[in-house]
Scaffold this motif. Structure first.
Motif, short mmCIF file in Angstrom:
data_model
loop_
_atom_site.label_atom_id
_atom_site.label_comp_id
_atom_site.label_asym_id
_atom_site.label_seq_id
_atom_site.Cartn_x
_atom_site.Cartn_y
_atom_site.Cartn_z
N THR A 1 0.82 -1.22 0.00
CA THR A 1 0.00 0.00 0.00
C THR A 1 0.85 1.27 0.00
OG1 THR A 1 -0.17 -0.07 2.43
CG2 THR A 1 -1.91 -1.16 1.18
N ARG A 2 2.09 1.19 0.47
CA ARG A 2 2.95 2.38 0.50
C ARG A 2 3.35 2.81 -0.91
NH1 ARG A 2 7.41 -0.17 4.35
NH2 ARG A 2 6.97 -1.81 2.81
N GLN A 3 3.20 1.94 -1.89
CA GLN A 3 3.58 2.27 -3.25
C GLN A 3 2.39 2.65 -4.13
OE1 GLN A 3 6.55 -0.23 -5.13
NE2 GLN A 3 7.12 -1.16 -3.19
N TYR A 4 1.20 2.71 -3.55
CA TYR A 4 0.00 2.93 -4.33
C TYR A 4 -0.01 4.28 -5.05
CZ TYR A 4 -2.53 -1.22 -2.68
OH TYR A 4 -2.94 -2.50 -2.43
N ARG A 5 0.43 5.33 -4.39
CA ARG A 5 0.40 6.66 -5.03
C ARG A 5 1.25 6.66 -6.29
NH1 ARG A 5 -0.56 12.09 -4.52
NH2 ARG A 5 1.06 13.46 -5.33
N ASN A 6 2.48 6.16 -6.20
CA ASN A 6 3.35 6.11 -7.37
C ASN A 6 2.81 5.16 -8.43
OD1 ASN A 6 5.20 7.93 -6.27
ND2 ASN A 6 6.34 6.32 -5.24
N ARG B 1 -0.37 4.46 -9.06
CA ARG B 1 -1.54 5.03 -9.73
C ARG B 1 -1.18 6.17 -10.66
NH1 ARG B 1 -4.95 4.84 -4.15
NH2 ARG B 1 -5.49 2.61 -4.21
N GLN B 2 -0.01 6.76 -10.48
CA GLN B 2 0.43 7.77 -11.43
C GLN B 2 0.75 7.15 -12.79
OE1 GLN B 2 3.75 9.69 -9.53
NE2 GLN B 2 2.46 11.05 -8.29
N GLY C 1 -2.72 13.90 -10.22
CA GLY C 1 -1.77 13.03 -9.53
C GLY C 1 -0.33 13.44 -9.72
N GLN C 2 -0.06 14.28 -10.72
CA GLN C 2 1.30 14.74 -10.98
C GLN C 2 1.58 16.09 -10.33
OE1 GLN C 2 2.94 12.45 -12.76
NE2 GLN C 2 1.08 11.27 -13.20
N VAL D 1 -0.11 18.87 -3.71
CA VAL D 1 -1.42 18.87 -3.06
C VAL D 1 -2.06 20.25 -3.14
CG1 VAL D 1 -2.65 18.55 -0.88
CG2 VAL D 1 -0.82 16.97 -1.52
#
Length: 267
Positions: A68-73, A75-76, A103-104, A107
């Motif tokens: 789950t720690r890699q989800y942001r990267n 999903r990009q 996503g790029q 925030v």
């Protein structure tokens, strides 16, 4: 590009994915066929982290999709196109496409929707690819269902992904519009080198657009081959013993009747 080994997913006592093994190459257009409840949508959602698998190995575009720690990267790099468009109807077509850039962005910039000139130019280019640039400033709720799905494709392209996951993107569209939508996805694969994994019910579309077809039944992978290898015996495995007539080549004359037959079996 994507490597899946012994993948399992449960919803309570319901065993949805039962040991899936699958490899997908870069730039491949892969079609997943299967009846409702076979696990097609769950598999796509595991690939981009919308759903976390319970066991197995899942590597996608260099990331561990089990972490789950890699989800942001992750999903990009992995865009999603949904069956029911998932566009924001009150926004303009251009603003919908620009959301693919969020996503790029930082925030703060994403909250304020501060899009750069380069982002706007990219979004317009994506709209040109799906032949909707003339609708850029129209409200999305004024579009037809097929046009909204094309906005969804443009939004996915604006993300500049390495992979596009399309979950039954033509399920609610008429045959002519369905083929148009799949043509744009095919073009993204051929012209931009984007890997496309597309869930479908329609066998004739799978044979027409897919480089490769895999079949799911009961949460298991029961077929993996080319369109020429998708014969009656394979369809019987995928659709749990349903007897199919001889599969005819897709032509303008046979397409409508074949499509209606397959949609009837899949429903």
């Amino acid at each position: 590009m994507i490597r899946i080994r012994a993948l399992h997913k449960y919803y309570g006592d319901n065993h949805i994915l039962r040991g899936i093994d699958l490899d997908v190459k870069q730039g491949e257009f892969l079609v997943i066929l299967g009846p409702s409840g076979a696990g097609k949508s769950t598999l796509l959602r595991c690939i981009n982290g919308l759903v976390q698998a319970d066991a197995g190995e899942l590597q996608a575009v260099g990331f561990d999709a089990m972490d789950t720690r890699q989800y942001r990267n992750l999903r990009q790099q992995v865009a999603m196109i949904f069956q029911h468009h998932n566009v924001m109807l009150r926004l303009s077509v251009l603003k919908n496409v620009l959301t693919g850039r969020l996503g790029q962005m930082s925030v703060f910039a994403s909250i304020c929707q501060w899009f750069s000139t380069a982002d706007v130019e990219l979004a317009m280019d994506c709209l040109r690819r799906v032949e909707l640039d003339h609708k850029a400033h129209a409200r999305t709720d004024a579009l037809s269902g097929g046009q909204r799905q094309r906005v969804g494709i443009a939004r996915a392209l604006a993300q500049k992904p390495k992979v596009i996951l399309a979950d039954e993107p033509v399920a609610s569209l008429d045959p002519k519009t369905s083929r148009m939508v799949l043509h744009y996805l095919r073009a993204a694969c051929d012209e931009l080198g984007i890997t496309v994994i597309c869930n479908l019910h329609q066998v004739d579309y799978a044979r027409e657009f897919g480089d490769r077809i895999v079949g799911l039944s009961g949460g298991k992978l029961v077929f993996d081959g080319t369109s020429d290898e998708l014969r009656d015996s394979a369809l019987n495995l995928i659709y749990s013993g349903t007897t199919f007539p001889q599969i005819l080549p897709v032509t303008a004359e046979t397409n409508t009747s074949t499509e209606l037959l397959v949609q009837g079996v899949a429903s």
